[in-house]
Design a protein around this motif. Structure first.
Motif, PDB file in Angstrom:
ATOM      1  N   GLU A 280    -115.332-117.793   2.055  1.00 24.46           N
ATOM      2  CA  GLU A 280    -115.099-117.784   3.491  1.00 24.46           C
ATOM      3  C   GLU A 280    -116.197-118.625   4.138  1.00 24.46           C
ATOM      4  O   GLU A 280    -117.378-118.428   3.842  1.00 24.46           O
ATOM      5  CB  GLU A 280    -115.156-116.339   3.988  1.00 24.46           C
ATOM      6  CG  GLU A 280    -114.722-116.145   5.413  1.00 24.46           C
ATOM      7  CD  GLU A 280    -114.663-114.678   5.773  1.00 24.46           C
ATOM      8  OE1 GLU A 280    -113.620-114.047   5.513  1.00 24.46           O
ATOM      9  OE2 GLU A 280    -115.683-114.168   6.290  1.00 24.46           O
TER      10      GLU A 280
ATOM     11  N   SER B  98    -117.579-120.588   7.932  1.00 24.79           N
ATOM     12  CA  SER B  98    -117.476-120.608   9.397  1.00 24.79           C
ATOM     13  C   SER B  98    -117.756-122.005   9.907  1.00 24.79           C
ATOM     14  O   SER B  98    -118.639-122.702   9.392  1.00 24.79           O
ATOM     15  CB  SER B  98    -118.478-119.632  10.012  1.00 24.79           C
ATOM     16  OG  SER B  98    -118.177-118.322   9.642  1.00 24.79           O
TER      17      SER B  98
ATOM     18  N   THR C   7    -108.947-118.369  11.163  1.00 26.47           N
ATOM     19  CA  THR C   7    -108.813-117.478  12.310  1.00 26.47           C
ATOM     20  C   THR C   7    -109.895-117.772  13.335  1.00 26.47           C
ATOM     21  O   THR C   7    -110.978-118.247  13.007  1.00 26.47           O
ATOM     22  CB  THR C   7    -108.912-115.990  11.893  1.00 26.47           C
ATOM     23  OG1 THR C   7    -110.164-115.774  11.251  1.00 26.47           O
ATOM     24  CG2 THR C   7    -107.771-115.606  10.960  1.00 26.47           C
ATOM     25  N   GLN C   8    -109.569-117.470  14.573  1.00 30.46           N
ATOM     26  CA  GLN C   8    -110.507-117.599  15.687  1.00 30.46           C
ATOM     27  C   GLN C   8    -110.460-116.277  16.435  1.00 30.46           C
ATOM     28  O   GLN C   8    -109.408-115.897  16.952  1.00 30.46           O
ATOM     29  CB  GLN C   8    -110.074-118.737  16.600  1.00 30.46           C
ATOM     30  CG  GLN C   8    -110.884-118.881  17.872  1.00 30.46           C
ATOM     31  CD  GLN C   8    -110.233-119.867  18.810  1.00 30.46           C
ATOM     32  OE1 GLN C   8    -110.066-121.026  18.472  1.00 30.46           O
ATOM     33  NE2 GLN C   8    -109.854-119.398  19.988  1.00 30.46           N
ATOM     34  N   ASP C   9    -111.552-115.555  16.418  1.00 31.09           N
ATOM     35  CA  ASP C   9    -111.605-114.236  17.063  1.00 31.09           C
ATOM     36  C   ASP C   9    -110.487-113.322  16.567  1.00 31.09           C
ATOM     37  O   ASP C   9    -109.866-112.609  17.355  1.00 31.09           O
ATOM     38  CB  ASP C   9    -111.534-114.378  18.585  1.00 31.09           C
ATOM     39  CG  ASP C   9    -112.678-115.200  19.155  1.00 31.09           C
ATOM     40  OD1 ASP C   9    -113.806-115.113  18.611  1.00 31.09           O
ATOM     41  OD2 ASP C   9    -112.454-115.951  20.129  1.00 31.09           O
ATOM     42  N   GLY C  10    -110.208-113.374  15.261  1.00 29.25           N
ATOM     43  CA  GLY C  10    -109.185-112.518  14.669  1.00 29.25           C
ATOM     44  C   GLY C  10    -107.757-113.003  14.844  1.00 29.25           C
ATOM     45  O   GLY C  10    -106.821-112.393  14.337  1.00 29.25           O
ATOM     46  N   ARG C  11    -107.563-114.116  15.544  1.00 29.16           N
ATOM     47  CA  ARG C  11    -106.233-114.680  15.788  1.00 29.16           C
ATOM     48  C   ARG C  11    -105.978-115.820  14.803  1.00 29.16           C
ATOM     49  O   ARG C  11    -106.841-116.686  14.615  1.00 29.16           O
ATOM     50  CB  ARG C  11    -106.170-115.206  17.224  1.00 29.16           C
ATOM     51  CG  ARG C  11    -104.875-115.934  17.584  1.00 29.16           C
ATOM     52  CD  ARG C  11    -104.930-116.419  19.028  1.00 29.16           C
ATOM     53  NE  ARG C  11    -106.025-117.346  19.241  1.00 29.16           N
ATOM     54  CZ  ARG C  11    -105.866-118.654  19.452  1.00 29.16           C
ATOM     55  NH1 ARG C  11    -104.669-119.196  19.486  1.00 29.16           N
ATOM     56  NH2 ARG C  11    -106.908-119.437  19.635  1.00 29.16           N
TER      57      ARG C  11
END
Length: 131
Positions: free
Chosen positions: A16, A18, A105-109
């Motif tokens: 993972e 970022s 994902t971005q902020d869980g989306r």
């Protein structure tokens, strides 16, 4: 199944990473559109980086991998300044061929998802055939 060096690549191996979207990552900057949002080519590069990070845990020092197939769906925009988490998980291994499930994902989306296939190669032997 083992790689060329005999190292097994375990199903489920993952990584993972970022990333922060900056001006150089936009569709406008990369020529893949005219908007200042994350470009699909950059999203793909980040997905491939996650697959490489996952494989790095299992490859011998003289091995690397090359991308051979990609299927990516970019489903939501990400503006400059936002951060994404990109994950890659091994879902299939057939000898030197390794298929990953990738997601961003971005902020869980969910921003994007798909599959990336890579083949493990001996780096020196591969480069000797390139010239």
């Amino acid at each position: 199944m083992p790689t060329e060096s005999g190292t097994p690549i375990p199903s489920g191996l993952s990584a993972e990473l970022s990333f922060a979207v900056n001006d150089d990552d936009t569709a406008e900057a990369l020529g893949s559109g005219s908007l200042p949002v994350l470009a699909t080519p950059r999203l793909l590069a980040w997905c491939e980086a996650a697959t490489c990070a996952a494989l790095a845990q299992a490859l011998a020092v003289d091995e690397t991998s090359v991308g051979t197939r990609v299927s990516l769906e970019h489903v939501a925009p990400s503006p400059v300044g936002r951060s994404l988490v990109v994950s890659a998980t091994v879902v299939h291994v057939d000898g030197r061929l390794v298929r990953f499930s990738v997601a961003a994902t971005q902020d869980g989306r969910l921003v994007g998802s798909g599959e990336v296939t890579r083949v493990v190669v001996d780096a020196e032997r591969f480069l000797s055939r390139v010239s």
